[in-house]
Design an enzyme around this catalytic site. Structure first.
Site, PDB file in Angstrom:
ATOM      1  N   CYS A  96       0.841  -1.266   0.035  1.00  0.00           N
ATOM      2  CA  CYS A  96       0.033   0.100   0.129  1.00  0.00           C
ATOM      3  C   CYS A  96       0.822   1.189  -0.104  1.00  0.00           C
ATOM      4  O   CYS A  96       2.093   1.258   0.190  1.00  0.00           O
ATOM      5  CB  CYS A  96      -1.011   0.068   1.226  1.00  0.00           C
ATOM      6  N   ARG A 154       4.199   0.969  -6.597  1.00  0.00           N
ATOM      7  CA  ARG A 154       4.197   0.071  -5.458  1.00  0.00           C
ATOM      8  C   ARG A 154       2.942  -0.902  -5.841  1.00  0.00           C
ATOM      9  O   ARG A 154       2.990  -2.111  -5.234  1.00  0.00           O
ATOM     10  CB  ARG A 154       3.818   0.557  -4.016  1.00  0.00           C
ATOM     11  N   TRP A 160      -3.060  -2.181  -1.636  1.00  0.00           N
ATOM     12  CA  TRP A 160      -2.780  -3.691  -2.241  1.00  0.00           C
ATOM     13  C   TRP A 160      -3.294  -4.467  -1.377  1.00  0.00           C
ATOM     14  O   TRP A 160      -3.004  -4.812  -0.225  1.00  0.00           O
ATOM     15  CB  TRP A 160      -1.216  -3.547  -2.277  1.00  0.00           C
ATOM     16  N   ASN A 208      -0.725   0.591   6.005  1.00  0.00           N
ATOM     17  CA  ASN A 208       0.074  -0.355   5.462  1.00  0.00           C
ATOM     18  C   ASN A 208       0.501  -1.317   6.122  1.00  0.00           C
ATOM     19  O   ASN A 208       1.369  -0.983   7.247  1.00  0.00           O
ATOM     20  CB  ASN A 208       1.126   0.438   4.739  1.00  0.00           C
ATOM     21  N   GLY A 209       0.329  -2.690   5.855  1.00  0.00           N
ATOM     22  CA  GLY A 209       0.876  -3.926   6.728  1.00  0.00           C
ATOM     23  C   GLY A 209      -0.111  -4.865   6.937  1.00  0.00           C
ATOM     24  O   GLY A 209      -1.274  -4.990   6.193  1.00  0.00           O
ATOM     25  N   GLU A 260      15.169 -23.333 -11.995  1.00  0.00           N
ATOM     26  CA  GLU A 260      14.712 -21.863 -11.584  1.00  0.00           C
ATOM     27  C   GLU A 260      15.765 -21.006 -11.477  1.00  0.00           C
ATOM     28  O   GLU A 260      15.868 -20.045 -12.251  1.00  0.00           O
ATOM     29  CB  GLU A 260      14.098 -21.738 -10.158  1.00  0.00           C
ATOM     30  N   LYS A 280      16.103 -18.017 -14.541  1.00  0.00           N
ATOM     31  CA  LYS A 280      16.611 -16.558 -13.922  1.00  0.00           C
ATOM     32  C   LYS A 280      17.762 -16.119 -15.069  1.00  0.00           C
ATOM     33  O   LYS A 280      17.477 -15.014 -15.429  1.00  0.00           O
ATOM     34  CB  LYS A 280      17.038 -16.545 -12.824  1.00  0.00           C
ATOM     35  N   GLU A 299      16.371 -15.597 -18.847  1.00  0.00           N
ATOM     36  CA  GLU A 299      15.350 -14.815 -19.258  1.00  0.00           C
ATOM     37  C   GLU A 299      15.821 -13.379 -18.913  1.00  0.00           C
ATOM     38  O   GLU A 299      15.170 -12.293 -19.571  1.00  0.00           O
ATOM     39  CB  GLU A 299      13.990 -14.795 -18.365  1.00  0.00           C
ATOM     40  N   HIS A 316      24.504 -39.112 -19.421  1.00  0.00           N
ATOM     41  CA  HIS A 316      23.407 -39.715 -20.761  1.00  0.00           C
ATOM     42  C   HIS A 316      23.386 -38.756 -21.819  1.00  0.00           C
ATOM     43  O   HIS A 316      22.414 -38.685 -22.502  1.00  0.00           O
ATOM     44  CB  HIS A 316      22.148 -39.877 -19.847  1.00  0.00           C
ATOM     45  N   LYS A 363       5.268  -9.664 -17.635  1.00  0.00           N
ATOM     46  CA  LYS A 363       5.236  -9.932 -16.215  1.00  0.00           C
ATOM     47  C   LYS A 363       3.915 -11.052 -16.207  1.00  0.00           C
ATOM     48  O   LYS A 363       4.128 -11.794 -15.351  1.00  0.00           O
ATOM     49  CB  LYS A 363       4.845  -8.638 -15.406  1.00  0.00           C
TER      50      LYS A 363
HETATM   51  C1  AGP Z   1       9.330 -15.814 -14.167  1.00  0.00           C
HETATM   52  O1  AGP Z   1      10.601 -15.133 -13.595  1.00  0.00           O
HETATM   53  C2  AGP Z   1       8.775 -15.509 -15.380  1.00  0.00           C
HETATM   54  N1  AGP Z   1       8.427 -14.041 -15.334  1.00  0.00           N
HETATM   55  C3  AGP Z   1       7.560 -16.435 -15.671  1.00  0.00           C
HETATM   56  O2  AGP Z   1       7.997 -17.709 -15.892  1.00  0.00           O
HETATM   57  C4  AGP Z   1       6.348 -16.331 -14.582  1.00  0.00           C
HETATM   58  O3  AGP Z   1       6.956 -17.258 -13.464  1.00  0.00           O
HETATM   59  C5  AGP Z   1       5.230 -17.223 -15.292  1.00  0.00           C
HETATM   60  O4  AGP Z   1       4.787 -16.559 -16.489  1.00  0.00           O
HETATM   61  C6  AGP Z   1       4.110 -17.413 -14.241  1.00  0.00           C
HETATM   62  O5  AGP Z   1       3.498 -16.258 -14.038  1.00  0.00           O
HETATM   63  P1  AGP Z   1       2.521 -16.273 -12.543  1.00  0.00           P
HETATM   64  O6  AGP Z   1       3.114 -16.979 -11.453  1.00  0.00           O
HETATM   65  O7  AGP Z   1       2.049 -14.943 -12.475  1.00  0.00           O
HETATM   66  O8  AGP Z   1       1.591 -17.337 -13.096  1.00  0.00           O
END
Ligand code: AGP
Length: 609
Positions: free
Chosen positions: A2, A27, A74, A100-101, A482, A486, A489, A505, A604
């Site tokens: 928030c 935010r 938020w 906020n909290g 993961e 990172k 991407e 393999h 995003k």
């Molecule tokens: C993660 O770094 C990516 N931006 C992407 O894989 C993301 O995790 C994926 O699109 C899922 O998004 P969501 O968690 O909002 O469903």
């Protein structure tokens, strides 16, 4: 998170509040509101949606007044709506509060206040603050706020105004940030400096437990026991753009650094007695419902999918239940086998990912119970799932998910402990041992974040390469996936995760002299096997950077670089081992001059197939 803004001075408050709220839009929020002490009395205007919706609603009927507070919400407790938007008032409409909290004990406070005759109108935790202030007010707003916040368990940054004392704002903070901007004959309060940076750069930073009385000419800060505190004036040197990122160069780094707070917020009211017990009553799952679960199917995309893979290891190990994890884009088209006692668990930071939403709908069509782990209150996933366990990570702005992933892991662990308790698998001692280990994780993450310079140095080795490998066994393999995502991407380096045991393999053919291999070796049960795989790589002249638990790095001479990790139980190590991988990806992307927060081709939230 928030956004809070307050103003008191000779000028009309409304335009200053709106301007300040707009500077806090980064935010993330889902509703906005303002309250002014106008000549005709306290006026509150608030609306679901963007600030523009609020402005349209107010139109030309701008409430006059030179003392006011504003808020962008938020949502954490209560979906986004007009009535849940802040500011919140007490019964008498003579008090207004913004906050906020997270107030962990709001239900018990609400019940007590209702028994005292208070009537509530919203679903929020914040509204109890307004009624508490009203309840304790006699003739001194500072005393009323001081007594009110003493009743609160949880985190708060709050500002209150009231009709009876029109010449002041009163604020208090614990765990959520609050700053006071010092003007000339006027003063400001905000969650963050961007709100008023164009008006003053001189600020007081409120510390936990402090309260303040802010008038147009004087700011007095008090300790929790009422003692006047001499505050040092801080001069803000950031420019506005930097300030939105908290002084960090990118949102991604800010969000990586916010992870200890995000973890602590996500455990609030859930991991109780310092982890000795777990309370997920919010899920309203009966012990019988918990016992009837015979299988768990986790469905998600991208980073959320990788969180699900970690969850699989934890749930199978602790609950001894079969857990399947699937990509939502596959699940939705492969006619999955779901029996009535399969719990479908969807994970989504945004709560709007098209494939994940489609998978949720498919499970519901099949009649399966669906539990969602999501970061956005009121998102499509949150609205359509039967049960929701929110990650309280706050808005995640960078495309690359970091703090949301960490709080997804934590939520999966808490859900596992809760189901273990409800199914009678975990006795009090086992639960306490694991719960206290979870409770310690935020501090351990902090210690890793303090060593970012080591990771920046390691990233110098990675940056020139076009291929990097991540390897691990057991849950380390899930974290390797993961870490690879990172790096891929945001630095555009082709990174591949491999189960260490699989190297021979095929992938070993790609290990050439000096190629970087990130080796995770945190799982005690397979440590020797991990070492054997590392030796395979070294024999082919791969450059091995190993992440291992401190005290277990007896093979340091076998690798090119070791990054030691604090010790936690095997199954919880992903929360610690992924953090250096996030920083490694970040600094490598910076070294390659990539647009870290907004990588090419990515969004995003992938709201289309
Ligand atoms: C993660 O770094 C990516 N931006 C992407 O894989 C993301 O995790 C994926 O699109 C899922 O998004 P969501 O968690 O909002 O469903």
């Amino acid at each position: 998170m928030c956004g809070i803004v307050g103003y008191i001075g000779p000028r009309e408050a409304y335009p200053i509040l709106i301007e300040g709220l707009k500077k806090l839009e980064y935010r993330g929020y889902d509703s906005a509101g303002v309250a002014m002490l106008s000549p005709a009395g306290l006026k509150v205007e608030k609306a679901k949606g963007e600030i523009a919706v609020l402005e349209t609603r107010v139109g030309n009927n701008v409430p006059p007044g030179s003392t006011g507070i504003g808020h962008t919400r938020w949502a954490t407790h209560g979906a986004p709506s007009d009535i849940n938007a802040h500011p919140h008032c007490g019964c008498s409409q003579e008090f207004a509060v913004v906050h906020n909290g997270i107030i962990e004990n709001y239900l018990s406070l609400r019940q007590w206040l209702q028994e005292e005759g208070h009537r509530f109108s919203s679903e929020t935790d914040t509204e109890v603050l307004a009624h508490l202030v009203e309840h304790y007010f006699t003739d001194d707003l500072l005393q009323a706020v001081s007594q009110a916040v003493k009743q609160v368990e949880g985190s708060f940054a709050m500002v209150a105004i009231c009709e009876q004392e029109r010449d002041k704002l009163v604020c208090a903070r614990k765990d959520s940030p609050l700053v006071i901007g010092l003007g000339e004959g006027e003063n400001y309060i905000a969650s963050d400096v961007p709100a008023f940076l164009n008006r003053t750069r001189r600020i007081y930073i409120l510390e936990d437990g402090e309260l303040a009385v802010v008038t147009a000419s004087v700011v007095q800060v008090f300790s929790a026991n009422g003692r006047l505190v001499q505050k040092e004036i801080n001069e803000v040197t950031w420019e506005a753009g930097e300030a939105e990122k908290g002084g960090y160069p990118h949102f991604m780094l800010k969000e990586i650094m916010e992870q200890p707070r995000a973890l602590r917020d996500t455990t609030r009211g859930r991991l109780i007695n310092e982890g000795r017990d777990i309370n997920l009553a919010e899920l309203a799952l009966t012990p019988e419902q918990c016992r009837n679960i015979e299988r768990i199917f986790i469905v998600a995309c991208g980073t959320a999918y990788h969180a699900g893979l970690v969850g699989k290891y934890a749930m199978e190990k602790i609950l001894r239940l079969p857990v399947e994890v699937d990509l939502a884009s596959e699940f939705r088209y492969r006619d999955p086998l779901l029996d009535p006692n399969t719990l479908v668990l969807v994970i989504s930071q945004s709560g709007e990912t098209a494939d994940t939403l489609a998978a949720l709908r498919l499970a519901r069509e099949r009649g399966n119970p669906v539990l969602a782990i999501t970061n956005v209150v009121g998102s499509s996933v949150a609205r359509e799932a039967e049960k929701v366990l929110y990650t309280w990570a706050g808005p995640e702005i960078a495309v690359a998910s970091t703090k949301a992933y960490l709080t997804q892991l934590l939520s999966l662990y808490m859900l596992t402990l809760y189901l273990g308790k409800q199914r009678g698998i975990l006795d009090g001692q086992s639960l306490a041992e694991m719960g206290t280990a979870l409770y310690r994780l935020p501090s351990q993450v902090e210690s890793i974040l303090g060593r970012e310079a080591e990771l920046r140095e390691i990233s110098d080795y990675l940056a020139p390469w076009e291929s990097v490998f991540f390897v691990g066994r057991n849950v380390d393999y899930a974290v390797a996936m993961e870490g690879a995502l990172k790096l891929k991407e945001i630095s555009y380096i082709h990174a591949e995760a491999y189960a260490s045991g699989e190297l021979k393999h095929g992938t070993l053919a790609l290990i050439v002299d000096g190629i970087p291999v990130i080796a995770l070796a945190t799982q005690g049960a397979v440590l020797d096997k991990s070492l054997s795989n590392i030796k395979e790589i070294k024999a082919r002249c791969g450059h091995v950077i190993c992440f291992a638990r401190e005290g277990e790095i007896n093979f340091a001479r076998e690798v090119d670089r070791v990054f030691s990790l604090p010790a936690a139980p095997d199954i919880f190590m992903p929360i610690l081992s992924v953090v250096p991988l996030q920083l490694l990806a970040y600094y490598t992307a910076v070294a390659r001059a990539c647009p870290v927060d907004k990588p090419r081709n990515l969004a995003k939230s992938v709201t289309v197939e």
